[in-house]
Design an enzyme around this catalytic site. Structure first.
Site, PDB file in Angstrom:
ATOM      1  N   PHE A 108       0.030  10.543  -7.083  1.00 27.58           N
ATOM      2  CA  PHE A 108       0.092   9.111  -6.623  1.00 27.58           C
ATOM      3  C   PHE A 108      -0.622   8.318  -7.541  1.00 27.58           C
ATOM      4  O   PHE A 108      -1.151   8.572  -8.525  1.00 27.58           O
ATOM      5  CB  PHE A 108      -0.562   8.871  -5.267  1.00 27.58           C
ATOM      6  N   TRP A 165       2.375   1.752  -3.361  1.00 28.68           N
ATOM      7  CA  TRP A 165       1.263   2.293  -4.389  1.00 28.68           C
ATOM      8  C   TRP A 165       1.221   3.772  -4.435  1.00 28.68           C
ATOM      9  O   TRP A 165       0.881   4.415  -5.372  1.00 28.68           O
ATOM     10  CB  TRP A 165      -0.104   1.573  -3.892  1.00 28.68           C
ATOM     11  N   HIS A 166       1.537   4.351  -3.090  1.00 29.43           N
ATOM     12  CA  HIS A 166       1.640   5.766  -3.129  1.00 29.43           C
ATOM     13  C   HIS A 166       2.619   6.545  -3.667  1.00 29.43           C
ATOM     14  O   HIS A 166       2.529   7.570  -4.205  1.00 29.43           O
ATOM     15  CB  HIS A 166       1.488   6.426  -1.493  1.00 29.43           C
ATOM     16  N   GLY A 167       3.495   5.801  -3.924  1.00 30.32           N
ATOM     17  CA  GLY A 167       4.944   6.542  -4.664  1.00 30.32           C
ATOM     18  C   GLY A 167       6.228   5.729  -4.694  1.00 30.32           C
ATOM     19  O   GLY A 167       6.487   4.777  -4.230  1.00 30.32           O
ATOM     20  N   GLY A 172       0.551  -1.100   0.055  1.00 31.65           N
ATOM     21  CA  GLY A 172       0.220  -0.119  -0.069  1.00 31.65           C
ATOM     22  C   GLY A 172       1.043   1.322  -0.114  1.00 31.65           C
ATOM     23  O   GLY A 172       0.587   2.300  -0.673  1.00 31.65           O
TER      24      GLY A 172
END
Lengths: 397, 464
Positions: free
Chosen positions: B464, B325-327, B322
């Site tokens: 993102f 996934w943000h960056g 997770g």
């Protein structure tokens, strides 16, 4: 009846939206810029004319511009010399004051950042929007010199010498609080005006109309069709005076040639911007504006050579590079970074080996010669007028 | 195009709205929503519309395939191939440089002395969000949770729905399937007032609260090396509220836009700073993402079905992914892992933690979250380490410029976030009463004034 009630209701709602927006605009200005909620100032209120000459209004606030207690666009400063650090005063007009750059990106601020990476410097942005060299001389003699800078950077704008009347020394007004220009103005309207971008064709028409209005009914010889030598000589004389006055007070002047957007070839946007520039000096044709700038740059070089003053030839490095200019002569953030870097390299060279003193460049010398500070006036307390603030309208330089 | 820009508010939205309600059939409305979605997306860079179109076609085809084939092997292929294609696109645009750069660093650390190339890849805006939309559609179709649509316009309208296209919420097809099916019979006035109210509240959260905090926080954190301990704490607490109001504001605007077009988009934030433990926090923060991570990652990994140790592992792994996934940055990975560890620790010590007074748990949880945001906000570990050191050891340094107005803004934002009603609660029994309409008018005026002054700033989650 229903229609009337609905209309009244909608109008009431529109009024509520407007009132809420005006209140919020004032709160926003107070939170972000420290502008008092009930003040209604304008861009022109950033400057005052008093017994010291034309200078920045102490503690003025207007959108991104914030002045300190001395009326400089810098951090707070004391009259006392900053000890072991070198104090650098930067003099000039709106290009130096900072017009289009983001806050903290005007070139004196970037100059401070650059210099502080290599040593201890204090940079004062003493520039005043719209101030010709005559005003700079008065500002230096009556105000900036009191801060005892070691180095004074001069970025003089030649275009003022093409105005209808040649720049003169203004009469100093008696000391006293200068009035704020607007007793009341809707901040929301100011914000709206700032957001409106006229389409190019409309803006072109507005500019041409203004120029036509200024030139209408004037005799043929009123217009400068060639670069006016007398104005150029006057620019040179004033520059000489400023340099001499700075030296007389023990500081090292640094001359900077004036850069502009316009190189050898102009595109359509350049022509538009050139016309916009001409609004401020309608006597000069657009060719004369460019020609005068070039000759003025040569004049600055000549003064620097003759008086043996350190020179930063920004005109050679930046003129014609559109990407560094937000308009005809004001810098973008990147452009301000370029000029700051150029000046930093020269200022760095003349920094004194010992604290506080600077190397004289009056005479060519193999070894650095330390200048003894000239006899200076007794330091005076900085007058602290009541805090005034300005808000929401930008108009011109 | 930003929701808080004048081109959206005065151009795109009125035109899209007016034409949408002039159309009468569901099909024409799907087509219109698709067109406007692509215009909305292409306004930023039209080239990347092709990527979205490709992702849409691949996922739609897979859905049709699930309708046609019952053979498990074929269905498995229909699951794996499109997801691989989606992830390959996402991986290339978002993670290629990150992976190559990390590989290069490892090689250099081992003494290889190789310079790895840095490709000039532009990250398509919102790619993480619409990739998630299509993947959840494929997986739900495979699992039989939804019946895939045969109507490509319905599906393309779902993927390119402008209200949730570039920064979420991650709306699963099943969540708006019913409204999409009935789009032809939708009543314009039914949710209009509610939609406007949601949208304006979101605009207020973003423009007035988040952007005002950002004005101080960004300047302060730009000089994080010289901040004092107090300034570092104030900056990070300010950033915590800024991030919340920024993203919650965007989500509320998206929900409001959904209502205006007859679509109910689920809530994405439920007062996360009222959370009293890590598990509670992730039930309240970015709900659409955390529920997706739970349903499509944690549970398939085994969830808590194979003992405590594996449950901890799954929690940490899920949150770590997770975070990624943000960056494409190790700070995000570690931020994710940090929350994974918090969740695992809470799972282990829940009985002890839950005995603490509620206020103590809420404040402790908030501080733990603020520590996480240090990693999230930092551009590299150097910045994060510096901020942690400044926050944890008394350090002299510079104060925040404009500390008084900042503190006032921070206090008001904090009271709202930690004790006030969120958008959902605010609209729980929404009726267009006069007082509410006046409230919406006041909020509109306030947001417009700030927009006129400072212009529209991008949403933090756009990256993102």
């Amino acid at each position: 009846m229903l229609f009337v009630r609905r209309t009244v209701w909608l109008m009431t709602l529109a009024l509520i939206v407007g009132i809420a927006a005006e209140v919020m605009a004032r709160v926003d200005d107070a939170v972000r810029s420290g502008v008092p909620i009930l003040a209604s100032p304008s861009y022109t209120d950033l400057t005052i004319q008093d017994s010291l000459g034309t200078r920045g209004r102490p503690f003025a606030r207007f959108e991104k511009w914030k002045l300190n207690g001395a009326g400089f666009r810098s951090q707070e400063v004391s009259l006392a010399s900053p000890g072991k650090c070198t104090r650098v005063a930067v003099m000039g007009a709106s290009e130096t004051f900072g017009y289009a750059e983001s806050p903290g990106k005007e070139y004196p601020a970037q100059l401070a950042d650059s210099l502080n990476r290599i040593g201890c410097y204090e940079v004062l942005n003493t520039a005043v929007t719209g101030l010709p060299t005559t005003g700079q001389i008065q500002l230096w003699e009556n105000w900036v010199s009191r801060f005892e800078p070691n180095v004074v950077v001069i970025y003089a704008s030649p275009a003022f010498y093409l105005s209808n009347d040649a720049p003169e020394f203004s009469k100093l007004k008696p000391r006293g609080p200068a009035p704020i220009s607007n007793p009341f103005e809707l901040r929301l309207m100011g914000r709206l005006k700032d957001r409106i971008d006229y389409p190019d064709f409309l803006q072109r028409r507005r500019v041409m109309k203004r120029i036509a209005h200024e030139t209408a009914g004037k005799p043929d010889n009123w217009l400068f069709r060639t670069v006016p030598d007398d104005r150029l000589r006057l620019f040179q004389a004033h520059l000489d005076s400023l340099v001499e006055s700075i030296r007389a007070r023990g500081a090292v002047p640094v001359l900077v040639t004036h850069a502009m957007r316009f190189g050898d070839s102009l595109n359509e946007q350049d022509h538009d911007l050139l016309r916009s520039w001409r609004q401020f000096s309608p006597r000069a044709t657009e060719d004369v504006l460019i020609g005068f700038e070039r000759e003025a740059a040569a004049t600055v070089r000549e003064v620097a050579r003759r008086q043996n003053v350190p020179l930063v030839d920004v005109a050679s490095a930046m003129t014609g590079h559109r990407q560094w200019f937000a308009d005809f002569a004001h810098f973008t953030d990147d452009g301000a970074g370029i000029i700051a870097g150029q000046i930093a390299r020269v200022v760095e060279q003349i920094r004194a080996p010992s604290a506080g003193a600077v190397v004289s460049t009056r005479k060519p010398a193999e070894k650095p010669v330390l200048v003894q500070p000239a006899v200076r006036r007794k330091p005076a307390a900085i007058p602290q007028p009541a805090e005034v603030t300005v808000s929401n309208r930008s108009d011109g330089r | 195009m930003l929701f808080n820009s004048f081109v959206f508010l005065l151009g795109f939205l009125p035109i899209t709205y007016a034409v949408f309600w002039m159309l009468r059939t569901a099909k024409s409305r799907y087509v219109w929503l698709t067109i406007t979605g692509y215009v909305f997306y292409g306004y930023w860079d039209p080239r990347f519309c092709l990527l979205m179109a490709f992702s849409t076609v691949v996922s739609y085809t897979a859905g049709v395939g699930f309708l046609r084939w019952t053979d498990p092997r074929r269905r498995k292929l229909l699951l794996v191939i499109p997801i691989t294609a989606d992830l390959a696109i996402l991986g290339f645009f978002k993670y290629a440089n990150f992976l190559v750069g990390t590989f290069g660093k490892i090689l250099n650390w081992a003494g290889a002395g190789i310079t790895v190339p840095h490709w000039n890849i532009i990250l398509p805006i919102g790619i993480s969000f619409y990739t998630f939309h299509t993947i959840t559609y494929i997986v739900d179709s495979y699992r039989g949770v939804i019946k895939p649509t045969r109507n490509i316009f319905e599906f393309s309208a779902y993927v390119s729905l402008f209200s949730q296209l570039v920064a979420g919420p991650i709306v699963r097809f099943r969540q708006i399937e019913e409204d999409l099916e009935r789009l032809g019979q939708a009543d314009r006035t039914r949710w209009l007032g509610l939609g406007i109210s949601f949208f304006v509240l979101g605009l207020l959260e973003k423009v007035v609260v988040a952007d005002t905090l950002a004005f101080f926080v960004d300047r302060s954190l730009a000089q994080y090396q010289v901040l004092s301990t107090t300034s570092a704490w104030l900056s990070m607490i300010g950033y915590s509220f800024q991030l919340y109001f920024d993203f919650a504001g965007y989500s509320d605007m998206a929900i409001g836009l959904g209502y205006m077009f007859g679509l109910r988009i689920p809530i994405n934030f439920n007062s996360p700073y009222k959370a009293v433990d890590p598990s509670d926090f992730w039930r309240r923060w970015h709900i659409s993402l955390s529920s997706c991570l739970r349903d499509y990652l944690y549970i398939p990994l085994g969830g808590n079905r194979h003992g405590e140790l594996k449950a901890y592992r799954n929690l940490i792994l899920t949150m770590l992914i997770g975070g990624l996934w943000h960056g494409a940055n190790w700070t995000f990975v570690i931020w994710g892992a940090y929350h994974g560890v918090l969740l695992a620790l809470y799972r282990r010590f829940a009985s002890t933690w839950d005995r603490l007074p509620r206020l103590a748990r809420q404040l402790s949880m908030f501080i733990l979250v603020v520590f996480g945001w240090v990693l999230f906000r930092s551009t590299d570990f150097g910045m994060a380490a510096h901020l942690f050191a400044t926050m944890l050891a008394p350090t002299a340094g510079v104060a925040i410029e404009g500390v008084v107005p900042f503190s006032i803004a921070l206090t008001l934002a904090g009271i709202w976030a930690m004790t006030g009603p969120n958008a959902q609660e605010f609209h729980a029994d929404w009726r267009p009463t006069r007082i509410r309409i006046i409230g919406v008018a006041v909020a509109t005026g306030a947001a417009l004034a700030v927009l006129l002054g400072s212009g529209s700033s991008p949403f933090l989650y756009f990256q993102f």
